[in-house]
Write an enzyme that holds these catalytic residues in place. Structure first.
Site, PDB file in Angstrom:
ATOM      1  N   LYS A 120       0.815  -1.207   0.000  1.00  0.00           N
ATOM      2  CA  LYS A 120       0.000   0.000   0.000  1.00  0.00           C
ATOM      3  C   LYS A 120       0.855   1.266   0.000  1.00  0.00           C
ATOM      4  CE  LYS A 120      -3.934  -2.108  -0.022  1.00  0.00           C
ATOM      5  NZ  LYS A 120      -4.952  -2.011   1.015  1.00  0.00           N
ATOM      6  N   GLU A 494     -18.515 -16.284  -3.187  1.00  0.00           N
ATOM      7  CA  GLU A 494     -18.814 -14.846  -3.253  1.00  0.00           C
ATOM      8  C   GLU A 494     -19.198 -14.376  -4.654  1.00  0.00           C
ATOM      9  OE1 GLU A 494     -15.796 -12.488  -1.319  1.00  0.00           O
ATOM     10  OE2 GLU A 494     -15.429 -14.027   0.193  1.00  0.00           O
ATOM     11  N   ARG A 525      -6.793  -2.659 -11.890  1.00  0.00           N
ATOM     12  CA  ARG A 525      -7.863  -2.988 -10.936  1.00  0.00           C
ATOM     13  C   ARG A 525      -8.448  -1.697 -10.365  1.00  0.00           C
ATOM     14  NH1 ARG A 525     -12.084  -5.563  -8.643  1.00  0.00           N
ATOM     15  NH2 ARG A 525     -11.894  -5.829  -6.393  1.00  0.00           N
ATOM     16  N   CYS A 526      -9.727  -1.467 -10.641  1.00  0.00           N
ATOM     17  CA  CYS A 526     -10.417  -0.295 -10.123  1.00  0.00           C
ATOM     18  C   CYS A 526     -11.516  -0.730  -9.158  1.00  0.00           C
ATOM     19  CB  CYS A 526     -11.041   0.512 -11.258  1.00  0.00           C
ATOM     20  SG  CYS A 526      -9.842   1.179 -12.420  1.00  0.00           S
ATOM     21  N   GLU A 615      -2.916  -0.590   6.649  1.00  0.00           N
ATOM     22  CA  GLU A 615      -2.840   0.614   5.830  1.00  0.00           C
ATOM     23  C   GLU A 615      -3.456   1.830   6.521  1.00  0.00           C
ATOM     24  OE1 GLU A 615      -6.610   0.958   2.817  1.00  0.00           O
ATOM     25  OE2 GLU A 615      -5.241  -0.692   2.506  1.00  0.00           O
ATOM     26  N   HIS A 704      -2.319 -12.268  -7.659  1.00  0.00           N
ATOM     27  CA  HIS A 704      -2.352 -11.127  -8.563  1.00  0.00           C
ATOM     28  C   HIS A 704      -1.562 -11.394  -9.840  1.00  0.00           C
ATOM     29  CE1 HIS A 704      -3.360  -9.352  -4.632  1.00  0.00           C
ATOM     30  NE2 HIS A 704      -4.150  -8.587  -5.352  1.00  0.00           N
TER      31      HIS A 704
END
Length: 768
Positions: A120, A494, A525-526, A615, A704
């Site tokens: 982050k 999910e 990635r948004c 974070e 990822h």
């Protein structure tokens, strides 16, 4: 306020603009390239079109100092690493300008090499790629800020302000060197930064923005002395260049040292840490030979500014720094907010009028500039409109009918009935799981068919019954696949969730949702953060139906899956009229009711994810304890009112585990899963110096990256962990949820994970 007594000439500036485009054009172009729908030339042209449109918009909105070089192919830290030729050996880089294939391999991994670590960006939800410095000497392979500057001048006649990550922050956030070598590593970067700045000066650049947000963290005087030395050398290299040294996200502790640096301008955040920065300004003054970049518009949240208050703040600042040496700007880059409110037609009018995204914040900067230079009466309507919109929201029933939080907190226990070691024995007897139980973090691939089904349902083209039947078929298929793969603890997948925060916000009172309020999280990635605008309350069970259906299909345990209170808070745009602590407690109490509903339905293994806990840490270490106290309390409020046999899991990813290990212990979760693969097992080192006595889920492969990891990679990670802590504490799982991955690679990777676990189990006595 009479601001016309004397001639004023305040300027405005922007620090960075959202890359993604109003309709995520940037994201879509990248993903078409990755899927081979367009080639490199087409990608380059599409991104140039987007980039120039962003610059033109800022010019149209009256921004004088327009940032260039803030646009990226993936991430600005990765850009800087590639610009300096800092490519890890595993990518077989042979020098020169880094190719697009190598650049994206560093970000996403390849069949031959795992991706670079991702973490982050300070206390935001933006992820950056962590540069690996090692023994390499940086070289300037290409001057990207210079390219951006020349392009803006050539194509749009814009005298842009090149933006780059400062050397102190870049090295501080990188890895691959010992802490004791920081000074020598930093010195290796000064020559390449000097050449970069010299080339900008020779090209005619007037201002350069050098971002040094690390200067707003807790740094020592010895480190500030290093900073002074390096900027002295950079000033000597390019003496005619106006450098704006930009800080943000908090106040600067060593303010008196900072203002003595040999730069033309200093940028300060007067929103986050604004009170402390203003106090320093008043106590120590400001040099007469410098310009102050006053970050008065909040670049991290979406609420409209009270422009009359902002003008009053500017007037206070101007008592020390004259207007002709003031630049009005956002508190940080607008990367962290959506592009425009214009498309948000479905929001309640009172709420919509109180919002300002990136474009609206640029308008606010122009209004403030005009108010100062031409007098407040020249923008009376804009000033009154901002105040009226915020007053209307404050008087709305969503905020006025506040519940008695103190009384609600008193009704909810904040600690488990039994300590962990006693619960663990009871739970071991109940669940009868094998050593090193295997599971996943929660989500499975969201295919085009799943996204299409959700869209059809939302548009009303599918009935609720039709949609529910489709989702149950997805759950049924993935329960079958998980059993076939051989996982020990299953999840429902999910499939009904667009986002791990948005899903819960849609079902709790106090949340609102945008149509197009996208922001970049990492790479392409948004996410579309919810807006917490009122009191948060539980309405009805949110996850019981799907979880119970999944459990009915198998004799293996199925975990209930929730997002934790701090993560919901951190990954939302949060109301700013009450404290984050109070909002977190409201969310925790609501989630506590959902956990109880799951337990009463027979689901007694429940995961409450808190990937955002780390974070959220303030940049200043002296503020950590206060934050961690209420963050931990929030988690415990949500999870403590359960039976001793109910096993509470949590998940954290891409965080410096050792920084908050005491807080993680205090969560008192029965199992915490952590990332270990993207950092190449380095987080396991936390356990070599810290005692941890609760269950740990090892994230043994990077979700990822599209690559299927080798069994040997996972075996090595598990073996290293078993050398540090007892096998009885460990679970085995991927790093994170698998929503963004394809079905084939997901199944293949999970099979490898189960095979690696089986190999370790077969010789587990070696680690006793």
């Amino acid at each position: 306020m009479n601001m016309t007594e004397s001639v004023k000439n305040v300027r405005n500036s922007n620090l960075g603009y959202p890359r993604i485009g109003a309709n995520r054009e940037w994201k879509k172009a990248l993903e078409r390239f990755w899927s081979n729908q367009i080639d490199e030339d087409q990608l380059t042209q599409e991104l140039k079109t987007i980039r120039l449109a962003h610059l033109a918009k800022q010019k149209e909105k009256g921004i004088e100092l327009i940032p260039v070089g803030d646009f990226t192919l993936y991430d600005h830290m990765l850009d800087t690493a590639a610009m300096f030729g800092l490519v890890p050996e595993r990518f077989e880089y042979e020098g020169g300008e880094v190719s697009l294939a190598t650049y994206f391999a560093m970000a996403r991994g390849s069949k031959q090499a795992p991706a670079c670590e991702m973490t982050k960006w300070f206390n935001t939800n933006y992820h950056y790629i962590v540069p690996e410095i090692g023994e390499a000497d940086p070289v300037l392979t290409v001057n990207r800020p210079l390219q951006a500057y020349l392009e803006a001048k050539r194509e749009l006649q814009i005298e842009g302000k090149p933006v780059l990550i400062g050397p102190y922050t870049f090295v501080k956030l990188s890895k691959g060197y010992a802490a004791s070598d920081f000074e020598s590593v930093l010195n290796r970067f000064i020559p390449v930064y000097a050449v970069l700045l010299q080339q900008l000066e020779q090209a005619g650049a007037q201002w350069v923005q050098i971002d040094e947000p690390s200067l707003a963290t807790s740094i020592s005087r010895a480190e500030m002395k290093l900073v002074a030395g390096l900027y002295e050398r950079l000033a000597q290299a390019a003496p005619g260049l106006n450098v704006m040294l930009q800080t943000y996200f908090d106040a600067v502790d060593l303010y008196s040292d900072l203002i003595g640096l040999p730069v033309r301008g200093i940028g300060l955040d007067f929103v986050h840490g604004g009170e402390e920065n203003l106090k320093s300004l008043q106590e120590f003054g400001f040099p007469a030979d410098k310009v102050l970049g006053a970050g008065v518009i909040n670049g991290r949240n979406i609420w409209r500014s009270d422009l009359q208050d902002k003008l009053a703040l500017l007037q206070t600042i101007a008592a020390i720094v004259p207007y002709d040496r003031l630049i009005v700007q956002p508190s940080c880059s607008l990367l962290h907010v959506p592009v425009s409110v214009r498309q948000e037609e479905r929001l309640d009018e009172a709420l919509r009028d109180a919002l300002a995204f990136a474009d609206e914040k640029l308008d606010e900067l122009s209004v403030l500039k005009q108010a100062v230079n031409e007098g407040a009466e020249s923008v009376t309507a804009a000033l009154q409109s901002s105040r009226a919109a915020l007053d209307r929201l404050a008087q709305s029933p969503w905020r006025k009918e506040r519940q008695d939080l103190t009384a609600r907190l008193a009704e909810q226990p904040s600690s488990r009935h039994l300590p962990f070691h006693e619960r663990q024995a009871i739970q071991r007897d109940k669940w009868q799981l094998p050593p090193l139980p295997t599971t996943t973090i929660g989500s499975f691939p969201q295919t085009k068919e799943i996204r299409r089904a959700r869209q059809l349902w939302r548009k009303g083209e599918w009935s609720a019954e039709q949609y529910d039947l489709f989702m149950k078929e997805q759950i049924r298929e993935w329960i079958r696949l998980q059993e076939e793969i051989g996982l020990d603890v299953l999840v429902h997948g999910e499939f009904e969730r667009t986002d791990m925060v948005e899903f819960f916000g849609e079902k709790l009172a106090g949340f609102a949702f945008t149509q197009n309020g996208w922001v970049q999280s990492y790479g392409s990635r948004c996410v579309k953060p919810p807006i917490i605008f009122g009191d948060v309350r539980f309405v009805r069970p949110m996850t019981v139906g799907e979880t119970l259906f999944a459990q009915s299909l198998t004799n293996k345990p199925v975990k209930g899956m929730l997002t934790g209170p701090v993560t919901i808070l951190q990954w939302s745009f949060v109301r700013d009229d009450i404290s984050n602590r109070e909002v977190a407690y409201q969310i925790a109490l609501a989630l506590g009711k959902e956990i109880k509903a799951l337990e009463q339905a027979g689901i007694e293994m429940i995961q409450v994810d808190e990937p955002a806990l780390r974070e959220g840490l303030p940049l200043k270490k002296e503020h950590w304890d206060e934050y961690l106290t209420w963050a931990v309390e929030s988690f415990r409020l949500a999870t403590s009112n359960v039976k001793d046999t109910t096993q509470i899991h949590t998940h954290m990813c891409y965080c410096e585990f050792h920084d908050i290990i005491d807080a993680i212990k205090a969560l008192d979760a029965d199992v915490i899963s952590i990332e270990t693969s993207r950092s190449h097992g380095e987080l396991v080192a936390s356990f070599e110096t810290n005692v941890y006595d609760k269950g740990i889920g090892l994230g043994v492969y990077d979700i990822h990256s599209p690559r299927v990891p080798a069994k040997e990679e996972m075996v090595r990670m598990i073996e290293r962990a078993l050398r540090v802590l007892p096998a009885g504490l460990f679970w085995i799982n991927p790093d994170c949820g698998l929503k963004t991955r394809g079905i084939e690679e997901t199944v293949a990777s999970l099979k490898v994970m189960v095979e690696a676990t089986a190999e370790i189990r077969s010789r587990l006595e070696q680690y006793a």
